[in-house]
Design a protein around this motif. Sequence first.
Motif, PDB file in Angstrom:
ATOM      1  N   LEU A  54       0.833  -1.207   0.000  1.00  0.00           N
ATOM      2  CA  LEU A  54       0.000   0.000   0.000  1.00  0.00           C
ATOM      3  C   LEU A  54       0.869   1.258   0.000  1.00  0.00           C
ATOM      4  CD1 LEU A  54      -2.898   0.984   0.012  1.00  0.00           C
ATOM      5  CD2 LEU A  54      -2.886   0.810   2.501  1.00  0.00           C
ATOM      6  N   ALA A  55       1.950   1.246   0.769  1.00  0.00           N
ATOM      7  CA  ALA A  55       2.866   2.391   0.787  1.00  0.00           C
ATOM      8  C   ALA A  55       3.566   2.545  -0.562  1.00  0.00           C
ATOM      9  CB  ALA A  55       3.883   2.236   1.912  1.00  0.00           C
ATOM     10  N   PHE A  56       3.867   1.433  -1.242  1.00  0.00           N
ATOM     11  CA  PHE A  56       4.431   1.525  -2.591  1.00  0.00           C
ATOM     12  C   PHE A  56       3.450   2.211  -3.531  1.00  0.00           C
ATOM     13  CE2 PHE A  56       7.552  -2.330  -2.473  1.00  0.00           C
ATOM     14  CZ  PHE A  56       8.446  -1.584  -1.731  1.00  0.00           C
ATOM     15  N   VAL A  57       2.175   1.858  -3.426  1.00  0.00           N
ATOM     16  CA  VAL A  57       1.155   2.441  -4.304  1.00  0.00           C
ATOM     17  C   VAL A  57       0.994   3.937  -4.027  1.00  0.00           C
ATOM     18  CG1 VAL A  57      -1.313   2.459  -4.840  1.00  0.00           C
ATOM     19  CG2 VAL A  57      -0.106   0.284  -4.659  1.00  0.00           C
ATOM     20  N   LEU A  58       0.955   4.301  -2.752  1.00  0.00           N
ATOM     21  CA  LEU A  58       0.725   5.700  -2.386  1.00  0.00           C
ATOM     22  C   LEU A  58       1.986   6.546  -2.431  1.00  0.00           C
ATOM     23  CD1 LEU A  58      -1.668   5.069   0.628  1.00  0.00           C
ATOM     24  CD2 LEU A  58      -2.289   5.815  -1.671  1.00  0.00           C
ATOM     25  N   GLY A  59       3.142   5.930  -2.357  1.00  0.00           N
ATOM     26  CA  GLY A  59       4.410   6.656  -2.328  1.00  0.00           C
ATOM     27  C   GLY A  59       4.874   6.878  -0.904  1.00  0.00           C
ATOM     28  N   ALA A  60       6.175   6.968  -0.738  1.00  0.00           N
ATOM     29  CA  ALA A  60       6.777   7.078   0.596  1.00  0.00           C
ATOM     30  C   ALA A  60       6.325   8.322   1.345  1.00  0.00           C
ATOM     31  CB  ALA A  60       8.302   7.054   0.488  1.00  0.00           C
ATOM     32  N   ARG A  61       6.046   9.386   0.632  1.00  0.00           N
ATOM     33  CA  ARG A  61       5.631  10.622   1.306  1.00  0.00           C
ATOM     34  C   ARG A  61       4.262  10.496   1.962  1.00  0.00           C
ATOM     35  NH1 ARG A  61       7.869  13.754  -3.544  1.00  0.00           N
ATOM     36  NH2 ARG A  61      10.000  14.144  -2.846  1.00  0.00           N
ATOM     37  N   ARG A  62       3.490   9.517   1.520  1.00  0.00           N
ATOM     38  CA  ARG A  62       2.153   9.294   2.098  1.00  0.00           C
ATOM     39  C   ARG A  62       2.138   8.040   2.969  1.00  0.00           C
ATOM     40  NH1 ARG A  62       1.205  10.432  -3.236  1.00  0.00           N
ATOM     41  NH2 ARG A  62       0.558  12.550  -3.616  1.00  0.00           N
ATOM     42  N   TRP A  63       3.257   7.770   3.643  1.00  0.00           N
ATOM     43  CA  TRP A  63       3.366   6.590   4.502  1.00  0.00           C
ATOM     44  C   TRP A  63       2.283   6.587   5.560  1.00  0.00           C
ATOM     45  CZ3 TRP A  63       3.826   7.336   9.646  1.00  0.00           C
ATOM     46  CH2 TRP A  63       4.288   8.580  10.072  1.00  0.00           C
ATOM     47  N   TRP A  64       1.938   7.766   6.065  1.00  0.00           N
ATOM     48  CA  TRP A  64       0.946   7.875   7.137  1.00  0.00           C
ATOM     49  C   TRP A  64      -0.445   7.477   6.641  1.00  0.00           C
ATOM     50  CZ3 TRP A  64      -2.748  11.548   6.066  1.00  0.00           C
ATOM     51  CH2 TRP A  64      -2.416  12.460   5.050  1.00  0.00           C
ATOM     52  N   VAL A  65      -0.733   7.696   5.362  1.00  0.00           N
ATOM     53  CA  VAL A  65      -2.020   7.271   4.804  1.00  0.00           C
ATOM     54  C   VAL A  65      -2.055   5.744   4.718  1.00  0.00           C
ATOM     55  CG1 VAL A  65      -3.544   7.388   2.792  1.00  0.00           C
ATOM     56  CG2 VAL A  65      -2.280   9.422   3.504  1.00  0.00           C
ATOM     57  N   ALA A  66      -0.947   5.150   4.269  1.00  0.00           N
ATOM     58  CA  ALA A  66      -0.867   3.685   4.190  1.00  0.00           C
ATOM     59  C   ALA A  66      -1.023   3.074   5.575  1.00  0.00           C
ATOM     60  CB  ALA A  66       0.464   3.266   3.566  1.00  0.00           C
ATOM     61  N   GLY A  90      -2.522   4.474   8.233  1.00  0.00           N
ATOM     62  CA  GLY A  90      -3.897   4.698   8.676  1.00  0.00           C
ATOM     63  C   GLY A  90      -4.889   3.757   8.017  1.00  0.00           C
ATOM     64  N   LEU A  91      -4.727   3.536   6.713  1.00  0.00           N
ATOM     65  CA  LEU A  91      -5.622   2.611   6.009  1.00  0.00           C
ATOM     66  C   LEU A  91      -5.435   1.183   6.501  1.00  0.00           C
ATOM     67  CD1 LEU A  91      -5.414   3.984   2.353  1.00  0.00           C
ATOM     68  CD2 LEU A  91      -7.407   4.040   3.874  1.00  0.00           C
ATOM     69  N   SER A  92      -4.198   0.811   6.803  1.00  0.00           N
ATOM     70  CA  SER A  92      -3.932  -0.542   7.298  1.00  0.00           C
ATOM     71  C   SER A  92      -4.562  -0.759   8.672  1.00  0.00           C
ATOM     72  CB  SER A  92      -2.422  -0.797   7.369  1.00  0.00           C
ATOM     73  OG  SER A  92      -1.854  -0.718   6.094  1.00  0.00           O
ATOM     74  N   VAL A  93      -4.430   0.221   9.547  1.00  0.00           N
ATOM     75  CA  VAL A  93      -5.039   0.110  10.881  1.00  0.00           C
ATOM     76  C   VAL A  93      -6.564   0.105  10.754  1.00  0.00           C
ATOM     77  CG1 VAL A  93      -5.320   1.261  13.116  1.00  0.00           C
ATOM     78  CG2 VAL A  93      -3.044   1.075  12.085  1.00  0.00           C
ATOM     79  N   ALA A  94      -7.093   0.948   9.886  1.00  0.00           N
ATOM     80  CA  ALA A  94      -8.547   0.959   9.670  1.00  0.00           C
ATOM     81  C   ALA A  94      -9.020  -0.392   9.130  1.00  0.00           C
ATOM     82  CB  ALA A  94      -8.926   2.080   8.699  1.00  0.00           C
ATOM     83  N   ALA A  95      -8.225  -1.001   8.259  1.00  0.00           N
ATOM     84  CA  ALA A  95      -8.593  -2.321   7.723  1.00  0.00           C
ATOM     85  C   ALA A  95      -8.631  -3.371   8.823  1.00  0.00           C
ATOM     86  CB  ALA A  95      -7.606  -2.740   6.629  1.00  0.00           C
ATOM     87  N   THR A  96      -7.648  -3.367   9.713  1.00  0.00           N
ATOM     88  CA  THR A  96      -7.650  -4.367  10.782  1.00  0.00           C
ATOM     89  C   THR A  96      -8.795  -4.144  11.759  1.00  0.00           C
ATOM     90  OG1 THR A  96      -6.325  -5.560  12.398  1.00  0.00           O
ATOM     91  CG2 THR A  96      -5.940  -3.211  12.260  1.00  0.00           C
ATOM     92  N   VAL A  97      -9.115  -2.897  12.041  1.00  0.00           N
ATOM     93  CA  VAL A  97     -10.267  -2.617  12.898  1.00  0.00           C
ATOM     94  C   VAL A  97     -11.549  -3.081  12.217  1.00  0.00           C
ATOM     95  CG1 VAL A  97     -11.649  -0.768  13.942  1.00  0.00           C
ATOM     96  CG2 VAL A  97      -9.162  -0.736  14.171  1.00  0.00           C
ATOM     97  N   GLY A  98     -11.665  -2.821  10.909  1.00  0.00           N
ATOM     98  CA  GLY A  98     -12.830  -3.279  10.155  1.00  0.00           C
ATOM     99  C   GLY A  98     -12.949  -4.797  10.127  1.00  0.00           C
ATOM    100  N   ILE A  99     -11.825  -5.471   9.968  1.00  0.00           N
ATOM    101  CA  ILE A  99     -11.831  -6.938   9.970  1.00  0.00           C
ATOM    102  C   ILE A  99     -12.294  -7.461  11.322  1.00  0.00           C
ATOM    103  CG2 ILE A  99     -10.297  -8.960   9.991  1.00  0.00           C
ATOM    104  CD1 ILE A  99      -8.665  -7.496   7.770  1.00  0.00           C
ATOM    105  N   GLU A 100     -11.750  -6.909  12.391  1.00  0.00           N
ATOM    106  CA  GLU A 100     -12.122  -7.386  13.734  1.00  0.00           C
ATOM    107  C   GLU A 100     -13.579  -7.066  14.059  1.00  0.00           C
ATOM    108  OE1 GLU A 100     -10.245  -9.442  15.641  1.00  0.00           O
ATOM    109  OE2 GLU A 100      -8.869  -9.374  13.938  1.00  0.00           O
ATOM    110  N   LEU A 101     -14.069  -5.906  13.627  1.00  0.00           N
ATOM    111  CA  LEU A 101     -15.492  -5.582  13.845  1.00  0.00           C
ATOM    112  C   LEU A 101     -16.383  -6.561  13.084  1.00  0.00           C
ATOM    113  CD1 LEU A 101     -15.564  -1.670  13.733  1.00  0.00           C
ATOM    114  CD2 LEU A 101     -16.122  -3.160  15.677  1.00  0.00           C
ATOM    115  N   THR A 102     -15.989  -6.880  11.861  1.00  0.00           N
ATOM    116  CA  THR A 102     -16.754  -7.850  11.079  1.00  0.00           C
ATOM    117  C   THR A 102     -16.735  -9.215  11.743  1.00  0.00           C
ATOM    118  OG1 THR A 102     -16.223  -6.629   9.070  1.00  0.00           O
ATOM    119  CG2 THR A 102     -17.007  -8.890   8.791  1.00  0.00           C
TER     120      THR A 102
END
Length: 181
Positions: A107-119, A121-133
Amino acid sequence: MTALDRAAHQGTGPVGTWPATAPVVVLHRASRSAAPLRALGVIGLLLALPVVALLTLWPSHLLLRVKPRVLSGLEWLHAREMFEWLYWTRLEVLANVAMFVPLALLLAFVLGARRWWVALGLSVAATVGIELTQHFMPGRVASVQDIVANSLGAVIGVVLAVSIEGVVRAARRRSHRTLVH
């Protein structure tokens, strides 16, 4: 070397003269060096996401089906005094960490190193979403420990991606300097 690169290096261009460090050239060079990593990230995510979805959202936990075999393998290793520190619970935590390392990296490769924080955040949001599901799925157990382990894997993946992209950019700059000079 492209016409823009030659013009920037020689200090001349279609609009007159500009310095060899023109922002247009710098941006052009940066985006080109990240392109192979972005392509790798897109292809990797297209392959990895269905696997992660299957492992995390399948109604009956896949790991429980293989648990007896894994336990017998661990017993075999322990009998030979190998990996005695590794037991089922620890293995499960390590698997959760390991699962999110490549996801965050790609995900960080797709978004670029400068947007590491977005990658991240999306990864943490994904794990929270998985656990909620999983909380609402029969036979599945949601856990804060899984969120922490997956998030740790995401941090490791993002750090690796930023490091790899930095190495690739530095190598490109070095090779460009040797070609120009």
